[in-house]
Design an enzyme around this catalytic site. Structure first.
Site, PDB file in Angstrom:
ATOM      1  N   ARG A 282     116.786 -73.253  54.920  1.00  0.00           N
ATOM      2  CA  ARG A 282     115.410 -73.243  55.422  1.00  0.00           C
ATOM      3  C   ARG A 282     114.996 -74.633  55.931  1.00  0.00           C
ATOM      4  O   ARG A 282     113.840 -75.023  55.813  1.00  0.00           O
ATOM      5  CB  ARG A 282     114.446 -72.777  54.323  1.00  0.00           C
ATOM      6  CG  ARG A 282     114.718 -71.384  53.811  1.00  0.00           C
ATOM      7  CD  ARG A 282     114.519 -70.314  54.893  1.00  0.00           C
ATOM      8  NE  ARG A 282     114.769 -68.992  54.349  1.00  0.00           N
ATOM      9  CZ  ARG A 282     115.953 -68.406  54.323  1.00  0.00           C
ATOM     10  NH1 ARG A 282     117.005 -69.028  54.840  1.00  0.00           N
ATOM     11  NH2 ARG A 282     116.112 -67.207  53.820  1.00  0.00           N
TER      12      ARG A 282
ATOM     13  N   GLU B  37     106.813 -71.605  51.586  1.00  0.00           N
ATOM     14  CA  GLU B  37     107.457 -71.502  52.899  1.00  0.00           C
ATOM     15  C   GLU B  37     106.473 -71.711  54.056  1.00  0.00           C
ATOM     16  O   GLU B  37     106.796 -72.392  55.009  1.00  0.00           O
ATOM     17  CB  GLU B  37     108.155 -70.139  53.034  1.00  0.00           C
ATOM     18  CG  GLU B  37     109.436 -70.028  52.227  1.00  0.00           C
ATOM     19  CD  GLU B  37     110.550 -69.349  52.992  1.00  0.00           C
ATOM     20  OE1 GLU B  37     110.586 -69.471  54.224  1.00  0.00           O
ATOM     21  OE2 GLU B  37     111.375 -68.701  52.347  1.00  0.00           O
TER      22      GLU B  37
ATOM     23  N   SER C  13     107.870 -64.108  52.902  1.00  0.00           N
ATOM     24  CA  SER C  13     108.128 -64.844  51.662  1.00  0.00           C
ATOM     25  C   SER C  13     107.226 -66.074  51.595  1.00  0.00           C
ATOM     26  O   SER C  13     107.294 -66.936  52.468  1.00  0.00           O
ATOM     27  CB  SER C  13     109.598 -65.277  51.604  1.00  0.00           C
ATOM     28  OG  SER C  13     110.449 -64.160  51.619  1.00  0.00           O
TER      29      SER C  13
END
Length: 351
Positions: A164, A343, A240
């Protein structure tokens, strides 16, 4: 270039939350990007680059600067000796591009079906799901360098991809505006079936097609409230909300001792290849900290399908979402000594 003022931003986000942008520009091409950047610099305005708004939480007060919405379109395919190269405008819808590649029989991104947002955001976050990451298929990224005021091209190796993570959100955050991404895919390639959910889905099925795998991913995502569907009460979310933490085996044993059972675990990812590091699902930690699907704090809630998704039940403010996120983060930290990382990107907040 057309500059709008006091442009409402909520409708540009999947959360459907947030106040207005003081200034707003829709960039249809690279000239618009350069012009908008120069305009903001001349007026000493902060600049924020907006794609699909699927990984964004905007403050209730909005953003006192220029929001540059990337609307650059176009998909061009080149046949090369080592695969098919897809040159894709940063404003293209990601899921539509995945569908086009799958229908053309090009393997490499079929497990990323159903992810909301635009192409330009995929290298920034190194989007990944169900055993695939875009880092594995990206050949080049073209971007505008706000510091040097010129367009630059990066190879995949120069993007600094990790779990990520990329140079665009770590070592050089806010410096580059992605305008095009080139993906090298495999014509006639087999689908990726590394993820447990997909292995169960296709147990006993010989040679599933790319289209079958992409459709299965969408079904699985919807069952977990990770697919945005019009009219779905769980649909107003950013997917998420928390990253899966990467922890050492020693901490995993501590977690197991506290919870009274072993947590699920997965390979750590690209940035922690050494032995002894694993990913523990944030959703599992959240549930073990006492939160269940559907848990609500006013108009903000945990999805009824997946504890990793926070949702706007209707009329929620950014402050409501953050209050719920803080409650969850504090509970997980208190029980397991793990600080969950969010996130979504936060825009317009004072601190």
């Amino acid at each position: 270039m057309y500059v709008e003022d006091n442009k409402p931003l909520a409708r540009f986000t999947t959360f459907d939350i947030g106040g207005p942008a003081r200034w707003f520009v829709e960039a249809a091409n690279e000239v618009d990007v350069a012009d908008a950047a120069a305009w903001a610099k001349a007026k000493s305005l902060p600049l924020f680059v907006l794609g699909g708004g699927s990984n964004l939480l905007v403050a209730d007060s909005g953003f006192d600067g220029l929001v540059l919405h990337i609307g650059i379109k176009g998909i061009t395919t080149y046949n090369e000796s080592d695969g098919a190269l897809y040159a894709v405008g940063a404003g293209e819808e990601w899921d539509q591009f995945v569908l086009q590649a799958v229908n053309a029989g090009s393997a490499g991104i079929e497990c990323l079906s159903g992810i909301p947002g635009t192409v330009g955001g995929t290298p920034v976050q190194n989007v990944g799901a169900y055993g695939q990451e875009v880092a594995s298929s990206i050949a080049h990224v073209r971007a505008y360098d706000l510091g040097e005021e010129r367009f630059v091209d990066f190879s995949a190796a120069e993007c600094g991809f990790g779990y990520r993570r990329s140079r665009f959100n770590s070592s050089d955050p806010g410096r580059f505006v992605v305008t095009r991404v080139d993906y090298r895919l495999t014509p006639g390639g087999s689908p990726t079936l590394h993820y447990a959910d997909l292995q169960r889905e296709f147990a006993g099925v010989p040679d599933p097609s790319l289209a079958q795998v992409a459709a299965a991913v969408r079904r699985i995502r919807r069952s977990k409230s990770m697919l945005l569907v019009e009219g779905d009460p769980d649909g107003r979310s950013a997917g998420s909300f928390f990253k899966n933490p990467v922890v050492h085996d020693e901490l995993v044993e501590q977690i197991a001792s506290i919870a009274g059972k072993q947590p699920p675990r997965f390979p750590a990812g690209r940035e922690d290849q050494q032995v002894g590091w694993v990913k523990v699902p944030a959703a599992w930690l959240i549930e073990q900290a006492g939160f269940s699907k559907g848990y609500a704090r006013g108009p903000a809630a945990i999805s009824s399908r997946h504890t990793l998704a926070l949702i706007n039940r209707g009329g929620a403010k950014a402050a409501d979402i953050l209050a719920l996120a803080d409650e969850i983060t504090a509970a997980v930290a208190s029980r397991f000594a793990i600080r969950l990382k969010r996130e979504p990107v936060l825009l317009g907040f004072k601190s």
